[in-house]
Design an enzyme around this catalytic site. Structure first.
Site, PDB file in Angstrom:
ATOM      1  N   TYR A  17       8.526  -5.729  -6.765  1.00  0.00           N
ATOM      2  CA  TYR A  17       9.417  -6.860  -6.556  1.00  0.00           C
ATOM      3  C   TYR A  17       8.835  -7.761  -5.474  1.00  0.00           C
ATOM      4  CZ  TYR A  17      13.346  -9.678  -5.108  1.00  0.00           C
ATOM      5  OH  TYR A  17      14.139 -10.751  -4.785  1.00  0.00           O
ATOM      6  N   SER A  37      -6.441   1.698  -4.927  1.00  0.00           N
ATOM      7  CA  SER A  37      -7.008   2.852  -5.633  1.00  0.00           C
ATOM      8  C   SER A  37      -7.721   3.756  -4.636  1.00  0.00           C
ATOM      9  CB  SER A  37      -8.051   2.437  -6.682  1.00  0.00           C
ATOM     10  OG  SER A  37      -8.589   3.599  -7.312  1.00  0.00           O
ATOM     11  N   ARG A  92     -17.777   9.747   1.572  1.00  0.00           N
ATOM     12  CA  ARG A  92     -18.912   9.007   1.027  1.00  0.00           C
ATOM     13  C   ARG A  92     -20.136   9.171   1.919  1.00  0.00           C
ATOM     14  NH1 ARG A  92     -15.923   3.620  -1.216  1.00  0.00           N
ATOM     15  NH2 ARG A  92     -14.537   4.066   0.506  1.00  0.00           N
ATOM     16  N   ASP A 104       0.849  -1.198   0.000  1.00  0.00           N
ATOM     17  CA  ASP A 104       0.000   0.000   0.000  1.00  0.00           C
ATOM     18  C   ASP A 104       0.881   1.243   0.000  1.00  0.00           C
ATOM     19  OD1 ASP A 104      -1.999   2.066   0.851  1.00  0.00           O
ATOM     20  OD2 ASP A 104      -3.268   0.299   1.110  1.00  0.00           O
ATOM     21  N   LYS A 141     -10.951   2.060 -14.070  1.00  0.00           N
ATOM     22  CA  LYS A 141     -11.450   0.703 -13.822  1.00  0.00           C
ATOM     23  C   LYS A 141     -11.822   0.013 -15.135  1.00  0.00           C
ATOM     24  CE  LYS A 141     -11.161   0.471  -9.274  1.00  0.00           C
ATOM     25  NZ  LYS A 141     -10.126  -0.405  -8.672  1.00  0.00           N
ATOM     26  N   TYR A 149     -11.867   7.730 -12.228  1.00  0.00           N
ATOM     27  CA  TYR A 149     -12.012   6.422 -11.569  1.00  0.00           C
ATOM     28  C   TYR A 149     -12.680   5.429 -12.517  1.00  0.00           C
ATOM     29  CZ  TYR A 149     -13.319   3.073  -7.859  1.00  0.00           C
ATOM     30  OH  TYR A 149     -13.477   1.956  -7.068  1.00  0.00           O
ATOM     31  N   THR A 164     -19.875  -0.566  -0.631  1.00  0.00           N
ATOM     32  CA  THR A 164     -19.669  -1.410   0.548  1.00  0.00           C
ATOM     33  C   THR A 164     -19.410  -0.510   1.756  1.00  0.00           C
ATOM     34  OG1 THR A 164     -18.812  -3.230  -0.791  1.00  0.00           O
ATOM     35  CG2 THR A 164     -18.157  -3.206   1.511  1.00  0.00           C
TER      36      THR A 164
HETATM   37  N1  UDP Z   1     -24.045  11.836  -0.989  1.00  0.00           N
HETATM   38  C1  UDP Z   1     -24.841  12.688  -0.260  1.00  0.00           C
HETATM   39  N2  UDP Z   1     -24.303  13.352   0.794  1.00  0.00           N
HETATM   40  C2  UDP Z   1     -23.008  13.170   1.197  1.00  0.00           C
HETATM   41  C3  UDP Z   1     -22.200  12.276   0.464  1.00  0.00           C
HETATM   42  C4  UDP Z   1     -22.760  11.625  -0.624  1.00  0.00           C
HETATM   43  O1  UDP Z   1     -26.033  12.886  -0.570  1.00  0.00           O
HETATM   44  O2  UDP Z   1     -22.603  13.817   2.183  1.00  0.00           O
HETATM   45  C5  UDP Z   1     -24.667  11.125  -2.122  1.00  0.00           C
HETATM   46  C6  UDP Z   1     -23.878  11.166  -3.427  1.00  0.00           C
HETATM   47  O3  UDP Z   1     -24.174  12.332  -4.168  1.00  0.00           O
HETATM   48  C7  UDP Z   1     -24.386   9.906  -4.103  1.00  0.00           C
HETATM   49  C8  UDP Z   1     -24.664   8.958  -2.945  1.00  0.00           C
HETATM   50  O4  UDP Z   1     -24.716   9.762  -1.791  1.00  0.00           O
HETATM   51  O5  UDP Z   1     -25.592  10.148  -4.782  1.00  0.00           O
HETATM   52  C9  UDP Z   1     -23.600   7.917  -2.728  1.00  0.00           C
HETATM   53  O6  UDP Z   1     -22.384   8.577  -2.737  1.00  0.00           O
HETATM   54  P1  UDP Z   1     -21.024   7.945  -2.231  1.00  0.00           P
HETATM   55  O7  UDP Z   1     -20.030   9.045  -2.218  1.00  0.00           O
HETATM   56  O8  UDP Z   1     -21.245   7.211  -0.965  1.00  0.00           O
HETATM   57  O9  UDP Z   1     -20.605   6.853  -3.302  1.00  0.00           O
HETATM   58  P2  UDP Z   1     -20.866   6.668  -4.863  1.00  0.00           P
HETATM   59  O10 UDP Z   1     -21.877   5.605  -4.912  1.00  0.00           O
HETATM   60  O11 UDP Z   1     -21.395   7.928  -5.495  1.00  0.00           O
HETATM   61  O12 UDP Z   1     -19.546   6.289  -5.375  1.00  0.00           O
END
Ligand code: UDP
Length: 321
Positions: free
Chosen positions: A62, A75, A186, A31, A149, A145, A175
């Site tokens: 390595y 990532s 998130r 990492d 991927k 991203y 997850t």
């Molecule tokens: N989201 C939200 N408020 C937050 C953070 C995220 O409403 O404080 C929303 C974001 O716009 C998306 C959903 O939650 O529609 C899931 O976002 P996340 O960042 O968890 O992951 P994503 O599925 O988009 O990769």
């Protein structure tokens, strides 16, 4: 059995390291610690079957001695992180995939790629099954991203076809669970921290957008089965790993308020910079995982969120990151 896990100090792959050790593997965890944290693997450092290497896998890797499995999980993985680290995200998905794929045939190792539901982009097809090709804006902010991927999948399959490498591709859906960073950005970490602190819950947009949130133990079990499944049975196509239990963001905000016993209010905010291509819906079709891996998620969302809330409460009590 020796297994190299890149991104092993991250949220998801650190749980994978735990599971592999439990199953008797020797684990080499690699990492760069850009978004991963030693906190996630500190409990493993005394284990003689666990080795940590701080290394950026976009550079030559390595590995002394035999390696039976290469699991490429490195990532940045949250929209806030790939907004902060756009080049690193593209590099680890492209150059990092190239380096790890170079290692696998050299060691005659199996290769498991952590791909993502993000390859489907903002999908007009719903739910998403593995034969759907996706709807991604290559120059959007989350394109760094998504395209990394998508390229990683293309490269992995090319190696399989060219060198016969035993490549397995997981398309992992949202997850959650313990070890998510408090400032990960998130929805679940944000809502948990906001609810526990009694701050406003920041729902972006209308909150009508949906996701399908899988508890970490279920995701790890699906990944282990993918690693172990018979090659002939698997075939070549990727496998969705996620839960079909879809929920609107506004509803998960309500659930988190209830579970944490919070007085927080929900506020709807405009999508922040970088969230222009936020998918409106996301739900995996997991027929393939059910048929090929005999796997489906077991942990009910409320149960998983309760366990996760305890983790966030503890971390916040300790003073956060
Ligand atoms: N989201 C939200 N408020 C937050 C953070 C995220 O409403 O404080 C929303 C974001 O716009 C998306 C959903 O939650 O529609 C899931 O976002 P996340 O960042 O968890 O992951 P994503 O599925 O988009 O990769």
């Amino acid at each position: 059995m020796t297994t190299m896990v890149t991104g092993g100090a991250g949220f998801l792959a650190s749980h994978l390291c735990d599971k592999l050790l439990e199953k008797g593997h020797q684990v080499i965890c690699v990492d760069s610690l850009i978004t991963g944290s030693m906190r996630n693997v500190s409990h493993l450092l005394g284990n003689e079957r666990f080795k940590f290497i701080k290394h950026d896998v976009t550079e030559y890797i390595y590995a002394a001695g035999p390696v039976d499995n290469v699991l490429h999980f490195a990532s940045p993985a949250s929209p806030a992180d790939y907004l902060r680290y756009p080049i690193e995200t593209l590099k680890v998905g492209s150059l990092g995939t190239h380096k790890t794929l170079g290692l696998a045939p050299h060691k005659a190792a199996k290769y498991l790629l952590a791909s993502s539901s993000e390859v489907y982009g903002d999908p007009p097809v719903h739910p998403q099954n593995e034969s759907y090709w996706g709807s991604v804006n290559p120059i959007g902010y989350r394109g760094v991203y998504d395209e990394a991927k998508r390229f990683a999948e293309a490269l992995a399959i090319a190696y399989r076809r060219a060198s016969g490498t035993d490549v397995r591709i997981a398309r992992i859906f949202n997850t959650y669970g313990a070890r998510m960073r408090l400032d990960d950005g998130r929805a679940i970490p944000n809502f948990m921290c906001q609810a526990i602190r009694g701050e406003d819950i920041t729902v972006f947009g209308s909150g009508e957008q949906t996701r399908s949130f899988t508890y970490i133990d279920d995701t790890v079990e699906g990944l282990i089965r993918l690693l172990e499944v018979d090659r002939e049975k698997l075939g070549e196509a990727p496998v969705n790993i996620g839960t079909p239990a879809e929920i609107k963001l506004i509803d998960i905000a309500r659930e988190i308020i209830q579970i944490t016993g919070s007085n927080s209010k929900i506020v709807k905010l405009p999508f922040p910079h970088g969230y222009e291509d936020d998918p409106k819906v996301r739900q995996p079709d997991i027929s393939r995982a059910r048929n090929v891996l005999g796997w489906e998620p077991k942990v009910d969302r409320i149960e998983g969120l309760k366990i996760t809330a305890e983790y966030f409460k503890q971390r916040l009590k300790e003073g956060g990151d």
